[in-house]
Scaffold this motif. Structure first.
Motif, PDB file in Angstrom:
ATOM      1  N   PRO A 104       0.813  -1.213   0.000  1.00 58.61           N
ATOM      2  CA  PRO A 104       0.000   0.000   0.000  1.00 58.61           C
ATOM      3  C   PRO A 104       0.850   1.270   0.000  1.00 58.61           C
ATOM      4  O   PRO A 104       2.005   1.272   0.422  1.00 58.61           O
ATOM      5  N   THR A 105       0.239   2.319  -0.463  1.00 51.09           N
ATOM      6  CA  THR A 105       0.795   3.651  -0.295  1.00 51.09           C
ATOM      7  C   THR A 105       0.158   4.238   0.959  1.00 51.09           C
ATOM      8  O   THR A 105      -1.068   4.253   1.069  1.00 51.09           O
ATOM      9  N   VAL A 106       0.972   4.663   1.906  1.00 49.77           N
ATOM     10  CA  VAL A 106       0.452   5.271   3.132  1.00 49.77           C
ATOM     11  C   VAL A 106       0.902   6.724   3.168  1.00 49.77           C
ATOM     12  O   VAL A 106       2.094   7.001   3.093  1.00 49.77           O
ATOM     13  N   THR A 107      -0.059   7.610   3.257  1.00 52.37           N
ATOM     14  CA  THR A 107       0.266   9.032   3.386  1.00 52.37           C
ATOM     15  C   THR A 107      -0.358   9.574   4.660  1.00 52.37           C
ATOM     16  O   THR A 107      -1.423   9.124   5.085  1.00 52.37           O
ATOM     17  N   VAL A 108       0.336  10.515   5.260  1.00 54.15           N
ATOM     18  CA  VAL A 108      -0.133  11.149   6.492  1.00 54.15           C
ATOM     19  C   VAL A 108      -0.434  12.609   6.187  1.00 54.15           C
ATOM     20  O   VAL A 108       0.401  13.315   5.612  1.00 54.15           O
ATOM     21  N   HIS A 109      -1.622  13.024   6.556  1.00 52.72           N
ATOM     22  CA  HIS A 109      -2.043  14.411   6.377  1.00 52.72           C
ATOM     23  C   HIS A 109      -2.027  15.071   7.754  1.00 52.72           C
ATOM     24  O   HIS A 109      -2.808  14.696   8.624  1.00 52.72           O
ATOM     25  N   GLU A 110      -1.132  16.010   7.920  1.00 55.55           N
ATOM     26  CA  GLU A 110      -0.932  16.651   9.229  1.00 55.55           C
ATOM     27  C   GLU A 110      -1.798  17.900   9.372  1.00 55.55           C
ATOM     28  O   GLU A 110      -1.778  18.770   8.505  1.00 55.55           O
ATOM     29  N   LEU A 111      -2.508  17.960  10.459  1.00 51.35           N
ATOM     30  CA  LEU A 111      -3.212  19.179  10.822  1.00 51.35           C
ATOM     31  C   LEU A 111      -2.253  20.062  11.613  1.00 51.35           C
ATOM     32  O   LEU A 111      -1.334  19.551  12.263  1.00 51.35           O
ATOM     33  N   GLU A 112      -2.470  21.365  11.599  1.00 50.34           N
ATOM     34  CA  GLU A 112      -1.659  22.251  12.437  1.00 50.34           C
ATOM     35  C   GLU A 112      -2.117  22.189  13.884  1.00 50.34           C
ATOM     36  O   GLU A 112      -1.337  22.407  14.798  1.00 50.34           O
ATOM     37  N   SER A 113      -3.390  21.912  14.092  1.00 49.13           N
ATOM     38  CA  SER A 113      -3.919  21.668  15.440  1.00 49.13           C
ATOM     39  C   SER A 113      -5.070  20.680  15.305  1.00 49.13           C
ATOM     40  O   SER A 113      -5.670  20.568  14.234  1.00 49.13           O
ATOM     41  N   GLU A 114      -5.374  19.989  16.375  1.00 52.28           N
ATOM     42  CA  GLU A 114      -6.393  18.946  16.273  1.00 52.28           C
ATOM     43  C   GLU A 114      -7.801  19.484  16.083  1.00 52.28           C
ATOM     44  O   GLU A 114      -8.700  18.733  15.749  1.00 52.28           O
ATOM     45  N   THR A 115      -8.011  20.783  16.307  1.00 53.27           N
ATOM     46  CA  THR A 115      -9.362  21.339  16.204  1.00 53.27           C
ATOM     47  C   THR A 115      -9.599  22.071  14.883  1.00 53.27           C
ATOM     48  O   THR A 115     -10.458  22.932  14.806  1.00 53.27           O
ATOM     49  N   GLN A 116      -8.891  21.716  13.868  1.00 54.01           N
ATOM     50  CA  GLN A 116      -9.153  22.295  12.548  1.00 54.01           C
ATOM     51  C   GLN A 116     -10.304  21.512  11.907  1.00 54.01           C
ATOM     52  O   GLN A 116     -10.104  20.693  11.013  1.00 54.01           O
ATOM     53  N   TYR A 117     -11.495  21.818  12.384  1.00 57.84           N
ATOM     54  CA  TYR A 117     -12.671  21.040  12.009  1.00 57.84           C
ATOM     55  C   TYR A 117     -12.905  21.002  10.495  1.00 57.84           C
ATOM     56  O   TYR A 117     -13.223  19.965   9.931  1.00 57.84           O
ATOM     57  N   ARG A 118     -12.773  22.128   9.846  1.00 57.87           N
ATOM     58  CA  ARG A 118     -13.009  22.167   8.391  1.00 57.87           C
ATOM     59  C   ARG A 118     -11.965  21.329   7.637  1.00 57.87           C
ATOM     60  O   ARG A 118     -12.287  20.682   6.649  1.00 57.87           O
ATOM     61  N   GLN A 119     -10.729  21.323   8.116  1.00 57.15           N
ATOM     62  CA  GLN A 119      -9.694  20.520   7.473  1.00 57.15           C
ATOM     63  C   GLN A 119      -9.962  19.029   7.678  1.00 57.15           C
ATOM     64  O   GLN A 119      -9.667  18.211   6.806  1.00 57.15           O
ATOM     65  N   ILE A 120     -10.498  18.696   8.842  1.00 54.06           N
ATOM     66  CA  ILE A 120     -10.861  17.296   9.087  1.00 54.06           C
ATOM     67  C   ILE A 120     -11.962  16.881   8.107  1.00 54.06           C
ATOM     68  O   ILE A 120     -11.891  15.833   7.472  1.00 54.06           O
ATOM     69  N   MET A 121     -12.968  17.745   7.962  1.00 51.77           N
ATOM     70  CA  MET A 121     -14.039  17.455   6.994  1.00 51.77           C
ATOM     71  C   MET A 121     -13.467  17.323   5.586  1.00 51.77           C
ATOM     72  O   MET A 121     -13.817  16.402   4.850  1.00 51.77           O
ATOM     73  N   SER A 122     -12.585  18.245   5.223  1.00 54.71           N
ATOM     74  CA  SER A 122     -12.004  18.227   3.866  1.00 54.71           C
ATOM     75  C   SER A 122     -11.197  16.957   3.617  1.00 54.71           C
ATOM     76  O   SER A 122     -11.221  16.418   2.511  1.00 54.71           O
TER      77      SER A 122
END
Length: 155
Positions: free
Chosen positions: A63-81
């Protein structure tokens, strides 16, 4: 059919890897894994990536595994995106998509669940364990104590 697996990272490694193992056992074996992480999970994520690769490799897939890093855990819109984009990418590639909402903070799981159902992911997984089996690895859990629930099949 190819599968994209979308998941959250977690300090609880079992919460991330156990649902993947359960899904692979049921034939949902991803070629691509996308994991959402945040600054508080940097150390855990280092261990998770090779574990996720090894799990899928046991089913003869690299598999290809990629990690998408948030700048903070409460970036709700980025989590949705993260989830919306993953489901959209799968649709554009005509591949199946599985959303795992077992790990992560409650709001992350709630977002993953809602987006998975609203945007019609093929699978929206939660691995339910008997309370005595938390913290154990999937291969050591009696199958009668673990249930991989696919909420996409229930709606």
């Amino acid at each position: 059919m190819s599968v994209i697996w979308l998941t959250n990272a977690s300090p609880t490694i079992e919460a991330v890897v156990n649902p993947l193992i359960a899904a692979c056992d049921e034939g949902v074996i991803p070629e691509e894994i996308r994991m959402l992480s945040n600054p508080g999970l940097v150390e855990t994520t280092k261990y998770l990536v090779p574990l996720l690769e090894d799990i899928v490799a046991a089913y003869d897939v690299s598999p290809t595994v990629t990690v998408h890093e948030l700048e903070s855990e409460t970036q709700y819109r980025q989590i949705m995106s993260f989830y919306i984009d993953g489901i959209s990418d799968a649709r554009a590639q005509s591949v199946s998509v599985a959303v795992n909402f077992t790990p992560g903070r409650k709001f992350m799981s709630a977002i993953a669940f809602q987006v998975g159902l609203q945007y019609e992911a093929d699978h929206v997984y939660y691995l339910h364990l008997q309370s005595v089996d938390h913290g154990r690895c999937y291969p050591d859990i009696p199958r009668t104590n673990a249930e991989l629930v696919d909420f996409a099949e229930m709606v």
